[in-house]
Design a protein around this motif. Sequence first.
Motif, short mmCIF file in Angstrom:
data_model
loop_
_atom_site.label_atom_id
_atom_site.label_comp_id
_atom_site.label_asym_id
_atom_site.label_seq_id
_atom_site.Cartn_x
_atom_site.Cartn_y
_atom_site.Cartn_z
N ALA A 73 0.86 -1.32 -0.34
CA ALA A 73 -0.09 -0.02 0.03
C ALA A 73 0.99 1.28 0.05
CB ALA A 73 -1.49 0.56 0.78
N ASP A 74 1.91 1.10 0.26
CA ASP A 74 3.12 2.21 0.95
C ASP A 74 3.84 2.31 -0.36
OD1 ASP A 74 4.70 0.22 0.92
OD2 ASP A 74 5.53 1.19 2.38
N ARG A 75 3.72 1.78 -1.50
CA ARG A 75 5.07 1.63 -2.45
C ARG A 75 4.15 1.63 -3.71
NH1 ARG A 75 9.85 -1.94 -3.03
NH2 ARG A 75 10.29 -0.38 -4.46
N PRO A 76 4.38 3.09 -4.96
CA PRO A 76 3.47 2.81 -6.46
C PRO A 76 3.83 1.97 -7.01
CG PRO A 76 4.93 5.08 -5.92
CD PRO A 76 5.99 4.14 -4.72
N ALA A 77 2.96 1.16 -7.69
CA ALA A 77 2.67 0.26 -8.75
C ALA A 77 3.49 0.54 -9.91
CB ALA A 77 1.01 0.11 -9.19
N ARG A 78 3.70 1.47 -10.17
CA ARG A 78 5.70 1.72 -10.80
C ARG A 78 5.98 2.93 -10.87
NH1 ARG A 78 0.79 -0.51 -13.49
NH2 ARG A 78 2.33 -2.28 -13.88
N GLN A 79 7.33 3.02 -11.63
CA GLN A 79 7.56 4.29 -11.94
C GLN A 79 8.69 4.44 -12.88
OE1 GLN A 79 9.09 4.44 -7.70
NE2 GLN A 79 11.26 4.26 -8.33
N LEU A 80 8.80 5.48 -13.36
CA LEU A 80 9.64 5.59 -14.45
C LEU A 80 10.69 5.40 -14.64
CD1 LEU A 80 9.63 6.39 -17.53
CD2 LEU A 80 10.23 9.01 -17.05
N ALA A 81 11.85 4.67 -14.84
CA ALA A 81 13.36 4.25 -14.46
C ALA A 81 14.49 4.32 -15.49
CB ALA A 81 13.35 2.30 -14.43
N GLY A 82 13.57 5.31 -16.83
CA GLY A 82 14.28 5.22 -18.33
C GLY A 82 13.70 5.81 -19.47
N PHE A 83 14.50 6.29 -20.06
CA PHE A 83 13.74 6.12 -21.55
C PHE A 83 14.68 6.83 -22.42
CE2 PHE A 83 13.38 10.15 -19.41
CZ PHE A 83 14.08 11.16 -20.43
N ALA A 84 14.66 6.28 -23.47
CA ALA A 84 15.56 6.45 -24.75
C ALA A 84 15.23 6.75 -25.89
CB ALA A 84 16.66 5.40 -25.03
N SER A 85 15.73 7.12 -27.12
CA SER A 85 14.30 7.71 -28.13
C SER A 85 15.30 6.51 -29.07
CB SER A 85 14.74 9.18 -28.08
OG SER A 85 14.24 9.93 -27.10
N VAL A 86 14.58 6.82 -30.81
CA VAL A 86 15.15 6.30 -31.01
C VAL A 86 14.62 6.59 -32.52
CG1 VAL A 86 16.36 3.45 -30.29
CG2 VAL A 86 13.37 3.57 -31.17
N GLU A 87 15.20 5.99 -33.51
CA GLU A 87 14.79 7.01 -34.93
C GLU A 87 15.41 5.96 -36.00
OE1 GLU A 87 16.67 10.59 -36.66
OE2 GLU A 87 15.73 11.83 -34.59
N ALA A 88 14.02 5.61 -36.51
CA ALA A 88 13.60 4.49 -37.97
C ALA A 88 13.67 4.97 -38.98
CB ALA A 88 13.57 3.28 -37.57
N ALA A 89 13.95 4.61 -40.27
CA ALA A 89 13.17 4.67 -41.21
C ALA A 89 11.86 2.80 -40.87
CB ALA A 89 14.02 3.83 -42.34
N PRO A 90 10.91 3.33 -42.24
CA PRO A 90 9.50 2.51 -41.91
C PRO A 90 10.74 1.28 -42.29
CG PRO A 90 9.74 4.60 -43.84
CD PRO A 90 10.57 4.62 -43.68
N GLY A 91 9.90 0.28 -41.61
CA GLY A 91 10.27 -1.48 -41.84
C GLY A 91 11.56 -1.41 -40.86
N GLU A 92 12.12 -0.37 -40.66
CA GLU A 92 13.56 -0.44 -39.61
C GLU A 92 13.00 -0.62 -38.48
OE1 GLU A 92 18.04 1.42 -38.76
OE2 GLU A 92 15.80 2.95 -39.53
N SER A 93 14.14 -2.16 -37.80
CA SER A 93 14.33 -2.36 -36.44
C SER A 93 15.78 -1.73 -36.03
CB SER A 93 14.58 -3.92 -37.09
OG SER A 93 14.56 -4.21 -34.65
N VAL A 94 15.24 -1.55 -34.66
CA VAL A 94 16.27 -0.53 -34.30
C VAL A 94 16.36 -0.45 -32.56
CG1 VAL A 94 16.64 1.52 -35.56
CG2 VAL A 94 15.45 1.79 -33.69
N GLU A 95 17.29 -0.40 -32.10
CA GLU A 95 17.56 -1.01 -29.69
C GLU A 95 17.46 0.38 -29.15
OE1 GLU A 95 20.77 -3.83 -29.68
OE2 GLU A 95 19.42 -5.70 -30.28
N ALA A 96 17.16 0.17 -28.37
CA ALA A 96 17.03 1.21 -27.54
C ALA A 96 17.92 0.82 -25.95
CB ALA A 96 15.52 1.81 -27.10
N VAL A 97 18.96 1.61 -25.53
CA VAL A 97 19.39 1.18 -24.51
C VAL A 97 19.06 1.57 -22.95
CG1 VAL A 97 21.71 -0.23 -23.39
CG2 VAL A 97 20.87 -0.22 -25.85
N VAL A 98 18.83 0.83 -22.03
CA VAL A 98 18.70 1.88 -21.16
C VAL A 98 18.73 1.57 -20.03
CG1 VAL A 98 15.71 2.49 -19.62
CG2 VAL A 98 15.54 3.18 -21.46
#
Length: 825
Positions: free
Chosen positions: A757-782
């Motif tokens: 009851a005393d802790r949030p269900a979740r919290q933001l721990a990190g984020f990263a931005s990625v860019e990709a062309a159509p159909g392209e797969s990329v990795e974000a590392v946090v």
Amino acid sequence: MTHPRSAPAGNTPVTSADEAREAVVEAALGRLGLDAKARLLAGQDMWSLPALPEIGLKSLVMSDGPIGVRGVRWTADDPSVALPSPTALAAAWDPDLAHRAGVLLAQEARRKGVHVLLAPTVNLHRSPLGGRHFEAYSEDPYLTGRIGTGYVRGVQSGGVGTTVKHFVANDAETDRFTVDNLVSGRALRELYLAPFEAIVGNARPWGIMTAYNTVNGTTMTEHHHLVNEVLRGEWGFDGFNVSDWMAARSTAGAIEGGLDVAMPGPRTVYGEALAKAVRDGEVEEAKVDEAVRNVLRLAARVGALDGAEPAVTDLPAPVDGQALAREIARRSFVLVRNEVRDGAPALPLRPGGKVALIGAAARDARVLGGGSATVFPDHVVSPLDGLTAALPEGTLTYALGADPNEELAAADRGFELRAVCRDADGTVIGTGSAPNGHLQWMGSDRPDGVTDDRLHTVELTGTFTPRESGAHAFGIKGMGAFTLTVDGTTYFDDVQRPAKDDPFEAFFGAPVPRARVELAAGEPVEVSLRHVVALPEDLPMKVITFELCHQEPRRDPDELIAEAVEAARAADTAVVVVATTDLVESEGFDREDLRLPGHQDDLVRAVAAANPNTVVVVNSGSPVELPWRHEVAAVLLTWFPGQEGGAALADVLTGAHEPGGRLPTTWGSLTDAPVTQVTPDNGELPYTEGVFIGYRAWEKEGRTPSYAFGHGLGYTDWMYESIDVTGRSVTVRVRNSGERAGREVVQVYLAPAAPGADRPARQLAGFASVEAAPGESVEAVVELPARAFEIWDEAAGAWTHVTGAYEVEAGRSVADRRLTATVVA
């Protein structure tokens, strides 16, 4: 001998350059007597500290930010680049972009002779009713700390100091000078202190500004525990601590509480009062020496102390302010809704289609919030300007629709004014400009030849050429004796008194209407506002401030909406721009509700009924209610977008660029908002919600907001393909599954398997931005920070690692989590 001190913040090693500067600081300190030291800690005027030529110390100059550098003159005669609001900068979720903004602001500061920028504001959006939230980044301490770190690093890379503010729990404006915010130790550490700790540790700021408010019974300018023990002791902060303006109340209390500089001057609790307190045995001179040492260290870092090499000797490359302001704006716009109509999404606009642009804010853009954050750009690109330039000729029409400005505003458009200063005999002793009807002279800002002992009246005088015929309203913002004359008739000749007991009422109070005059479009008339200057001796600063205000003729709201509906029916797309006003979002007061002012909600509904392809652009610095959101095709949030906002809007609406923003704070109705109390009771404001604010509180209460924290759409789609957690490194693979290149903000949340009851269900721990062309797969590392697995143990007075299983969740918002992995901490 160099005075011993703690290692710089964040355990940054002490360099030889640091040691050399410290030696110069110590030598300079040793040559100062008590009176000079005490004088250095008190402002000599509104914005600066005194020079001490005997030790080679130049006057240190401070100036307000955070979206621009105003300089020491509060006037449109000295224009500044105006970037988008801090909420906009945070909405870009890009610390590198914040860094670039900081570099530009350092460049602006150096151009204006400013050593220290009074920014950034890293208080939290505790309640959506906070009136100054446009000036702070987010409801989330982690996001705030990341953006603030980038900003501070950027400014200081240009050799200009920052003052991270307002330390601490300055999260609302109601009774801000006197309120005692009662905050648990855990909430302080996990929420309100967290951004400051992160920035001190990761950016090593050269300054901190302590707030007006009290925390748990002690005013912040005297808070020995939070300043000396936590900020300086635990975190190793080695910069200077300046009061918010007029916040310092006690000589001994402030110096014992770790306050280095009391602003503004020359009348403060320091200076002569501090020297006397030392001589009377109330204060140890060693305490004064510590404060002076911190100020001299700042001077050495910014190059204002002879013999000390500045902290920055190689300045960053020059930045194009106009281009950066436009980029930040479009990167900050958050597309929260974009429905498919007739086989295609509403945005971007279809090439060659007819567009009806509607709304007063589309013509007269609101690009920044009210209060001390105000700067004066040399130009503003409105949405009407931006779309007129971007769309083919003949495809754009405009209708006013509804005007949110139900109050008077600065006498700007159509006015040509100057300030005339006279002595008691009526002799002109000086003249100055007043390009927008706003006069604010502080300290030495007076025109040449004008001195306080001779100045008796200041008159704003000139002409006004209306752009519309009808009954024009004129009014006055300010306190004291005024005479208002329009077209040869005097409408007011009396004393205007404050509406409430606030020393900044003259700065931030509402204008008072004093005349209504029938005028014809295009026919100029003479206008005059004369003020009898009264500068009481007991004021801590000598400020002359008042404003001539104006409002155009008011038309029948139903008639305006009917005209907008006709324009919408004749167009392929209707773009409605709605906005808040200075009486809704500004420093000095909190909000009463989250509704759009005036008849703007009625306007949107009427236009949407007439044209199903209606796009609504929301021009506000923080959340407003959107009761019609399901009735329109698209909703684009543009915050206060800065001077290039209209050009950036055209970039996004036409599809030249995609909207890049994600929500830095939750948007929802006031009825559903979990934390709404901002008004103290008997001087106290208990933070009874503890660690549950923002999305943490929405989730705890099981309530669904209009749009969740982190939400934001682009012009392409993304598939989340895999997540891998190795140690504290999270790798998320995403694929651009749409038809155009795009950028995605991959957000990682940490959820304890058994939060309790005393802790949030979740919290933001990190984020990263990625860019990709159509159909392209990329990795974000946090990288997951260790603090994400810790809570503050009040009994132990320490951070405690909480062992157990955690879900690592990756997704597009706190409510749209696509992939999950389990880790055991």
